[in-house]
Design a protein around this motif. Structure first.
Motif, PDB file in Angstrom:
ATOM      1  N   HIS A  84      -0.508 -15.748 -20.326  1.00 14.39           N
ATOM      2  CA  HIS A  84      -0.057 -14.414 -19.920  1.00 14.39           C
ATOM      3  C   HIS A  84      -0.108 -14.273 -18.400  1.00 14.39           C
ATOM      4  CE1 HIS A  84      -0.249 -13.089 -24.085  1.00 14.39           C
ATOM      5  NE2 HIS A  84      -1.500 -13.527 -24.160  1.00 14.39           N
ATOM      6  N   ASP A  85       0.893 -13.614 -17.831  1.00 11.69           N
ATOM      7  CA  ASP A  85       0.791 -13.200 -16.438  1.00 11.69           C
ATOM      8  C   ASP A  85      -0.225 -12.067 -16.351  1.00 11.69           C
ATOM      9  OD1 ASP A  85       2.691 -15.046 -15.659  1.00 11.69           O
ATOM     10  OD2 ASP A  85       4.340 -13.603 -15.629  1.00 11.69           O
ATOM     11  N   LEU A  86      -0.936 -12.008 -15.224  1.00  8.96           N
ATOM     12  CA  LEU A  86      -2.024 -11.038 -15.050  1.00  8.96           C
ATOM     13  C   LEU A  86      -1.818 -10.292 -13.747  1.00  8.96           C
ATOM     14  CD1 LEU A  86      -4.852  -9.943 -15.950  1.00  8.96           C
ATOM     15  CD2 LEU A  86      -5.839 -11.852 -14.653  1.00  8.96           C
ATOM     16  N   GLY A  87      -1.788  -8.963 -13.804  1.00  5.24           N
ATOM     17  CA  GLY A  87      -1.613  -8.151 -12.609  1.00  5.24           C
ATOM     18  C   GLY A  87      -2.947  -7.725 -12.029  1.00  5.24           C
ATOM     19  N   LEU A  88      -3.150  -7.962 -10.745  1.00  4.88           N
ATOM     20  CA  LEU A  88      -4.354  -7.519 -10.034  1.00  4.88           C
ATOM     21  C   LEU A  88      -3.987  -6.304  -9.198  1.00  4.88           C
ATOM     22  CD1 LEU A  88      -7.280  -7.809  -9.053  1.00  4.88           C
ATOM     23  CD2 LEU A  88      -6.454  -9.462  -7.356  1.00  4.88           C
ATOM     24  N   MET A  89      -4.637  -5.171  -9.483  1.00  9.48           N
ATOM     25  CA  MET A  89      -4.329  -3.915  -8.807  1.00  9.48           C
ATOM     26  C   MET A  89      -5.515  -3.449  -7.974  1.00  9.48           C
ATOM     27  SD  MET A  89      -2.539  -1.907 -12.024  1.00  9.48           S
ATOM     28  CE  MET A  89      -2.077  -0.470 -11.050  1.00  9.48           C
ATOM     29  N   SER A  90      -5.226  -2.892  -6.808  1.00  6.53           N
ATOM     30  CA  SER A  90      -6.233  -2.240  -5.991  1.00  6.53           C
ATOM     31  C   SER A  90      -6.264  -0.755  -6.342  1.00  6.53           C
ATOM     32  CB  SER A  90      -5.914  -2.425  -4.509  1.00  6.53           C
ATOM     33  OG  SER A  90      -6.810  -1.711  -3.693  1.00  6.53           O
ATOM     34  N   GLU A  91      -7.274  -0.041  -5.849  1.00  5.05           N
ATOM     35  CA  GLU A  91      -7.286   1.411  -5.986  1.00  5.05           C
ATOM     36  C   GLU A  91      -6.208   2.051  -5.117  1.00  5.05           C
ATOM     37  OE1 GLU A  91      -9.666   4.087  -7.738  1.00  5.05           O
ATOM     38  OE2 GLU A  91      -8.770   2.430  -8.841  1.00  5.05           O
ATOM     39  N   ALA A  92      -5.895   1.416  -3.997  1.00  7.67           N
ATOM     40  CA  ALA A  92      -4.861   1.918  -3.097  1.00  7.67           C
ATOM     41  C   ALA A  92      -4.371   0.777  -2.230  1.00  7.67           C
ATOM     42  CB  ALA A  92      -5.397   3.054  -2.222  1.00  7.67           C
ATOM     43  N   CYS A  94      -2.706  -2.752  -1.026  1.00  7.02           N
ATOM     44  CA  CYS A  94      -2.534  -4.141  -1.432  1.00  7.02           C
ATOM     45  C   CYS A  94      -3.836  -4.744  -1.952  1.00  7.02           C
ATOM     46  CB  CYS A  94      -2.035  -4.979  -0.259  1.00  7.02           C
ATOM     47  SG  CYS A  94      -0.381  -4.527   0.302  1.00  7.02           S
ATOM     48  N   PRO A  95      -3.805  -5.393  -3.114  1.00  4.75           N
ATOM     49  CA  PRO A  95      -5.018  -6.040  -3.608  1.00  4.75           C
ATOM     50  C   PRO A  95      -5.439  -7.196  -2.714  1.00  4.75           C
ATOM     51  CG  PRO A  95      -3.133  -6.612  -4.970  1.00  4.75           C
ATOM     52  CD  PRO A  95      -2.666  -5.557  -4.028  1.00  4.75           C
ATOM     53  N   PRO A 117       1.903 -12.811  -4.509  1.00  2.00           N
ATOM     54  CA  PRO A 117       1.737 -11.483  -3.898  1.00  2.00           C
ATOM     55  C   PRO A 117       3.070 -10.749  -3.844  1.00  2.00           C
ATOM     56  CG  PRO A 117       1.759 -13.177  -2.204  1.00  2.00           C
ATOM     57  CD  PRO A 117       1.863 -13.892  -3.523  1.00  2.00           C
ATOM     58  N   LEU A 118       3.067  -9.477  -4.225  1.00  2.00           N
ATOM     59  CA  LEU A 118       4.275  -8.658  -4.191  1.00  2.00           C
ATOM     60  C   LEU A 118       4.238  -7.703  -3.001  1.00  2.00           C
ATOM     61  CD1 LEU A 118       4.717  -7.801  -7.993  1.00  2.00           C
ATOM     62  CD2 LEU A 118       5.560  -9.779  -6.695  1.00  2.00           C
ATOM     63  N   VAL A 119       5.405  -7.174  -2.663  1.00  2.00           N
ATOM     64  CA  VAL A 119       5.553  -6.326  -1.481  1.00  2.00           C
ATOM     65  C   VAL A 119       5.084  -4.905  -1.776  1.00  2.00           C
ATOM     66  CG1 VAL A 119       7.212  -5.337   0.135  1.00  2.00           C
ATOM     67  CG2 VAL A 119       7.449  -7.716  -0.608  1.00  2.00           C
ATOM     68  N   GLY A 120       4.319  -4.338  -0.843  1.00  2.00           N
ATOM     69  CA  GLY A 120       3.861  -2.956  -0.980  1.00  2.00           C
ATOM     70  C   GLY A 120       3.076  -2.542   0.247  1.00  2.00           C
ATOM     71  N   PRO A 121       2.554  -1.303   0.260  1.00  2.00           N
ATOM     72  CA  PRO A 121       1.923  -0.761   1.467  1.00  2.00           C
ATOM     73  C   PRO A 121       0.506  -1.268   1.689  1.00  2.00           C
ATOM     74  CG  PRO A 121       1.805   0.844  -0.291  1.00  2.00           C
ATOM     75  CD  PRO A 121       2.589  -0.313  -0.837  1.00  2.00           C
ATOM     76  N   SER A 122       0.200  -1.585   2.940  1.00  2.00           N
ATOM     77  CA  SER A 122      -1.161  -1.869   3.373  1.00  2.00           C
ATOM     78  C   SER A 122      -1.508  -0.868   4.462  1.00  2.00           C
ATOM     79  CB  SER A 122      -1.287  -3.289   3.929  1.00  2.00           C
ATOM     80  OG  SER A 122      -2.493  -3.452   4.654  1.00  2.00           O
ATOM     81  N   SER A 123      -2.504  -0.026   4.219  1.00  6.17           N
ATOM     82  CA  SER A 123      -2.846   0.996   5.207  1.00  6.17           C
ATOM     83  C   SER A 123      -3.252   0.368   6.542  1.00  6.17           C
ATOM     84  CB  SER A 123      -3.968   1.892   4.686  1.00  6.17           C
ATOM     85  OG  SER A 123      -5.135   1.137   4.421  1.00  6.17           O
ATOM     86  N   LEU A 124      -3.910  -0.795   6.475  1.00  7.97           N
ATOM     87  CA  LEU A 124      -4.364  -1.439   7.716  1.00  7.97           C
ATOM     88  C   LEU A 124      -3.178  -1.895   8.564  1.00  7.97           C
ATOM     89  CD1 LEU A 124      -7.304  -3.578   6.288  1.00  7.97           C
ATOM     90  CD2 LEU A 124      -7.323  -1.211   7.106  1.00  7.97           C
TER      91      LEU A 124
END
Length: 236
Positions: A84-92, A94-95, A117-124
């Protein structure tokens, strides 16, 4: 064949996924049935906002312990061994960036598992982009001491290191202590040091302001109470 570990970014706040995630990331999330997250309840809420087609109560979401053991890591990665593919999620955001999920990623590499790794927001990174400070050399220091005088002492140390290395120093604070952190930075830093305060990134209330310490002292202070904020400083 083992599955892939998918590093799935999420929104930085209560906003529609279309505002900060590409359609390809949302589509990838909606194909997954196995996840690891810091908090299962908030992960389900995020998947609901993304429009995950599966019954949310039936989605397998395992919580990542605050201090996971080697046995915890193996257990959490077990779906990969079953194909199975497994998704790793952060609370907010990028994980694995300012996030405990890096331990799972490291072990996946040790086991020869594909990491995507997929594209998304990193606050830093968003804060650094918007700061106007040194983007070639920077360091993230996480949370600074919560009490005085240790907090101000650490800020002064980071300022000295910034001047020596020509390096932007990035740090964060628990939102209810943001105002105290801002006041400490103004007291501890030299007048010409630049301080950027980046708040509520990607939200309608977003604010990014970068000034020298002397200029910050001449304007009304920002209201940072209970608003996610990234602090960045650069000394001359």
């Amino acid at each position: 064949m083992p599955g892939s570990l998918i590093l799935l970014p999420v929104a930085l706040g209560d906003t529609a996924w279309q505002a900060c995630l590409p359609a390809s990331t949302q589509a990838a999330a909606c194909k997954l049935g196995h996840f690891v997250a810091e908090n299962a309840k908030s992960a389900r809420a995020e998947l609901k906002r993304m429009g995950h087609p599966g019954p949310l109560r039936d989605i397998a979401i395992e919580q990542l312990p605050e201090n996971p053991t080697a046995a915890d890591i193996e257990r959490l990665l077990a779906p990969l061994g079953a194909g199975h593919d497994l998704g790793l999620m952060s609370e907010a955001g990028c994980p694995a960036i300012a996030d405990p999920g890096a331990l799972l990623v490291r072990r996946a590499h040790d086991k020869g598992i594909s990491v995507k790794p997929l594209v998304g927001p990193s606050s830093l990174l968003l804060a650094l982009m918007g700061s106007g400070l040194e983007g070639q050399r920077f360091a993230f220091h996480g949370y600074l001491p919560a009490r005085e005088p240790e907090r101000s002492r650490r800020i002064a140390e980071l300022e000295s290191e910034s001047a020596r290395r020509k390096q932007t120093q990035i740090f964060i604070e628990t939102p209810y202590r943001n105002n105290a952190m801002f006041d400490a930075a103004l007291s501890a830093c030299r007048p010409r040091t630049r301080l950027c305060v980046a708040t509520d990134l990607t939200l309608d209330s977003e604010s990014i302001r970068s000034l020298r310490i002397a200029a910050w002292k001449a304007v009304p202070p920002p209201d940072l109470d209970r608003r996610p904020t990234v602090f960045l400083l650069l000394a001359d």
